[in-house]
Design an enzyme around this catalytic site. Structure first.
Site, PDB file in Angstrom:
ATOM      1  N   ARG A  37       0.804  -1.312  -0.002  1.00  0.00           N
ATOM      2  CA  ARG A  37      -0.029   0.069   0.077  1.00  0.00           C
ATOM      3  C   ARG A  37       0.918   1.271   0.136  1.00  0.00           C
ATOM      4  O   ARG A  37       0.591   2.199  -0.566  1.00  0.00           O
ATOM      5  CB  ARG A  37      -1.036  -0.089   1.028  1.00  0.00           C
ATOM      6  CG  ARG A  37      -2.143  -0.850   1.096  1.00  0.00           C
ATOM      7  CD  ARG A  37      -2.977  -0.938   2.291  1.00  0.00           C
ATOM      8  NE  ARG A  37      -4.047  -1.511   1.875  1.00  0.00           N
ATOM      9  CZ  ARG A  37      -5.076  -2.185   2.741  1.00  0.00           C
ATOM     10  NH1 ARG A  37      -4.788  -1.959   4.018  1.00  0.00           N
ATOM     11  NH2 ARG A  37      -6.185  -2.933   2.204  1.00  0.00           N
ATOM     12  N   LYS A 198     -18.704 -14.696   2.605  1.00  0.00           N
ATOM     13  CA  LYS A 198     -20.015 -14.664   3.133  1.00  0.00           C
ATOM     14  C   LYS A 198     -20.977 -13.940   1.894  1.00  0.00           C
ATOM     15  O   LYS A 198     -20.332 -13.010   1.314  1.00  0.00           O
ATOM     16  CB  LYS A 198     -19.972 -13.393   4.183  1.00  0.00           C
ATOM     17  CG  LYS A 198     -19.744 -13.921   5.415  1.00  0.00           C
ATOM     18  CD  LYS A 198     -19.783 -12.806   6.556  1.00  0.00           C
ATOM     19  CE  LYS A 198     -19.185 -13.118   7.753  1.00  0.00           C
ATOM     20  NZ  LYS A 198     -19.273 -12.062   8.726  1.00  0.00           N
ATOM     21  N   GLY A 351      -9.108  -8.052  -0.062  1.00  0.00           N
ATOM     22  CA  GLY A 351      -7.818  -8.289   0.781  1.00  0.00           C
ATOM     23  C   GLY A 351      -7.371  -9.718   0.720  1.00  0.00           C
ATOM     24  O   GLY A 351      -6.317 -10.049   0.278  1.00  0.00           O
ATOM     25  N   GLY A 374     -13.757  -3.418   0.718  1.00  0.00           N
ATOM     26  CA  GLY A 374     -14.838  -3.128   0.812  1.00  0.00           C
ATOM     27  C   GLY A 374     -15.365  -1.975  -0.189  1.00  0.00           C
ATOM     28  O   GLY A 374     -16.419  -1.978  -0.631  1.00  0.00           O
TER      29      GLY A 374
HETATM   30  P1  ADP Z   1     -11.726 -10.898  -0.080  1.00  0.00           P
HETATM   31  O1  ADP Z   1     -10.998 -10.430   1.247  1.00  0.00           O
HETATM   32  O2  ADP Z   1     -11.029 -11.306  -1.170  1.00  0.00           O
HETATM   33  O3  ADP Z   1     -13.166  -9.946  -0.262  1.00  0.00           O
HETATM   34  P2  ADP Z   1     -13.384 -12.479   1.932  1.00  0.00           P
HETATM   35  O4  ADP Z   1     -12.898 -11.698   3.131  1.00  0.00           O
HETATM   36  O5  ADP Z   1     -14.894 -12.098   1.432  1.00  0.00           O
HETATM   37  O6  ADP Z   1     -12.664 -12.158   0.442  1.00  0.00           O
HETATM   38  O7  ADP Z   1     -13.436 -13.834   2.225  1.00  0.00           O
HETATM   39  C1  ADP Z   1     -12.044 -14.667   2.332  1.00  0.00           C
HETATM   40  C2  ADP Z   1     -12.131 -15.685   3.159  1.00  0.00           C
HETATM   41  O8  ADP Z   1     -13.221 -16.737   2.827  1.00  0.00           O
HETATM   42  C3  ADP Z   1     -10.922 -16.509   3.242  1.00  0.00           C
HETATM   43  O9  ADP Z   1     -10.581 -16.412   4.865  1.00  0.00           O
HETATM   44  C4  ADP Z   1     -11.313 -18.020   3.047  1.00  0.00           C
HETATM   45  O10 ADP Z   1     -10.588 -18.838   3.931  1.00  0.00           O
HETATM   46  C5  ADP Z   1     -12.805 -18.078   3.302  1.00  0.00           C
HETATM   47  N1  ADP Z   1     -13.331 -19.253   2.407  1.00  0.00           N
HETATM   48  C6  ADP Z   1     -13.195 -19.324   1.222  1.00  0.00           C
HETATM   49  N2  ADP Z   1     -13.966 -20.434   0.886  1.00  0.00           N
HETATM   50  C7  ADP Z   1     -14.557 -20.945   2.138  1.00  0.00           C
HETATM   51  C8  ADP Z   1     -15.296 -22.118   2.346  1.00  0.00           C
HETATM   52  N3  ADP Z   1     -15.692 -22.671   1.393  1.00  0.00           N
HETATM   53  N4  ADP Z   1     -15.807 -22.085   3.655  1.00  0.00           N
HETATM   54  C9  ADP Z   1     -15.368 -21.347   4.394  1.00  0.00           C
HETATM   55  N5  ADP Z   1     -14.551 -20.233   4.377  1.00  0.00           N
HETATM   56  C10 ADP Z   1     -14.097 -19.856   2.928  1.00  0.00           C
HETATM   57 MG    MG Z   2     -11.373 -10.323   3.307  1.00  0.00          MG
END
Ligand code: ADP
Ligand code: MG
Length: 392
Positions: A37, A198, A351, A374
């Site tokens: 960053r 989620k 992230g 976000g």
């Molecule tokens: P990003 O930061 O890329 O937007 P998120 O914060 O929404 O992604 O989600 C990332 C998390 O989702 C990771 O910690 C990963 O372990 C979890 N994850 C991915 N697939 C699964 C799954 N099938 N069951 C539970 N957790 C999951």
């Molecule tokens: Mg995340």
């Protein structure tokens, strides 16, 4: 496309400029563990400094919630920034007040100063007008280069613009231009990939891409909720029962839309979410009660890869499995390789997804990596981001 002013066209010599940057970096004690960053803000800093502006940088770091916290001071960031620039960046222990005003008055053209963690001040997250006024007071101009916090209306991202003229930094401008390329007259086929934990974080984006994209591929934990809404038993997988109705609505929306929705057809399941635990690949209809889905299966990864290869523009947020625990990064890796081997323009954000492709050594093969989590999602949802609105 959202029109943003070009900082390069402004005369800045001798001007006192407050720049909001996103230096919210991970620390190991007094060491910056990942300086991505900081590096992302360098073009704006170098441009303004080389043109003789007097630059004062401000950022948040962690979540001090309006109280000073020793371990969240900006000193390690100042040290790393000095290294990266090859010149000394002085760090102040204050954010506003007489010491800051005096220091700014004494600055020479081209000099760079870093203020203390802006979230040590109570007025920051509340966007308190008095705090914003005192933050803006010593300056002629405000430059916002912190895309990652553009979805928050805080004093240092929005409030200061009530007192001094506001302009986008180079990173901010690039983020807005890159991210909006999939929103208006995108190259087609446009494929959106969404993963991560989620559904609740990403409903708005799912719905938007069902309107905009040609293909929407869903994996990761959020796919479990969609599969469950389709009537499949997901055993003891992570899923959100309170999102079943939203997932069902989105599946219904997809049937009326020109966008094709793809959910996993097979899954990698395990009994324990830890390295070295037993796992297997199964059809989505065969998840037993004490098993958890932790990755898309190889057949799904191959379907997703095929779609990716036929796409011209790909946007991706969220990993497709629990990539932190090998071998459950394989689905994410297969799809990431298909993208970076293809001729498509690729934009990724989030992230965790960015951390995943970095650990796979693939990060620099994507066309653009957003610094937002976000903020990127809200931008794609079509929300008006307060930190961008004040720059237009
Ligand atoms: P990003 O930061 O890329 O937007 P998120 O914060 O929404 O992604 O989600 C990332 C998390 O989702 C990771 O910690 C990963 O372990 C979890 N994850 C991915 N697939 C699964 C799954 N099938 N069951 C539970 N957790 C999951
Ligand atoms: Mg995340």
């Amino acid at each position: 496309m959202i029109k943003m002013q070009d900082l390069k066209a402004i005369t800045v010599e001798g001007k006192k400029i407050l720049i909001r940057v996103d230096f919210n970096v991970p620390l190991d004690g007094q060491r910056v563990r990942d300086d991505t960053r900081i590096k992302a803000a360098l073009p704006t800093i170098k441009l303004l400094s080389s043109r003789g502006a007097r630059l004062v940088l401000v950022s948040h770091l962690g979540r001090p919630k309006g109280e000073p916290r020793e371990e969240l001071r900006m000193d390690p960031v100042a040290a790393r920034l000095s290294d990266l620039l090859g010149k000394k960046v002085r760090k102040l222990d204050q954010i506003t007040g007489l010491e800051v005003e005096t220091a700014v008055t004494e600055m020479k053209d081209g000099e760079i100063l870093l203020l203390e963690n802006v979230r040590f001040a109570k007025g920051e997250e509340q966007n308190d007008p008095e705090f914003a006024r005192s933050l803006a007071k010593p300056f002629d101009l405000f430059v916002n280069d912190a895309f990652g916090t553009a979805h928050r209306a805080h004093a240092s991202t929005v409030g200061v613009a009530d007192y001094i003229p506001a302009l986008p930094g180079l990173l901010m401008k690039r983020e807005v231009e890159e991210l909006s390329s999939c929103l208006e007259e995108p190259k087609r086929p446009l494929t959106a990939i969404l993963g991560g934990a989620k559904v609740s974080d990403k409903i708005g984006v799912v719905s938007r891409f069902l309107q905009l994209a040609d293909n929407l591929l869903i994996g990761g934990g959020m796919a479990n909720t969609f599969l469950s809404a389709e009537g499949f038993n997901l055993g003891s997988s992570f899923f959100e029962p309170e999102q079943l109705k939203n997932a069902a609505d989105l599946i219904r929306q997809s049937k009326k839309s020109a966008c094709r929705l793809f959910l996993p057809v097979d899954l990698v399941v395990t009994k324990n979410l830890e390295a070295g635990s037993e796992y297997q690949t199964i059809d989505i209809s065969a998840v037993d009660d004490d098993w958890k889905a932790v990755d898309i299966g190889p057949e799904t990864a191959s379907v997703f890869s095929g779609i990716v290869q036929d796409s011209k523009l790909i946007v991706w947020n969220g990993p497709l499995g629990v990539f932190e625990i090998p071998p459950f990064e394989q689905g994410t890796e297969t799809v990431a390789r298909a993208i970076t081997d293809s001729a498509a323009y690729s934009i990724i954000g989030g992230g965790d997804l960015v951390a995943a492709v970095e650990s796979l050594g693939l990060a620099d093969r994507f066309s653009f990596i957003s610094t937002g989590g976000g903020a990127t999602l809200e931008f794609w949802e079509g929300k008006e981001l307060p930190g961008i609105k004040i720059l237009q």
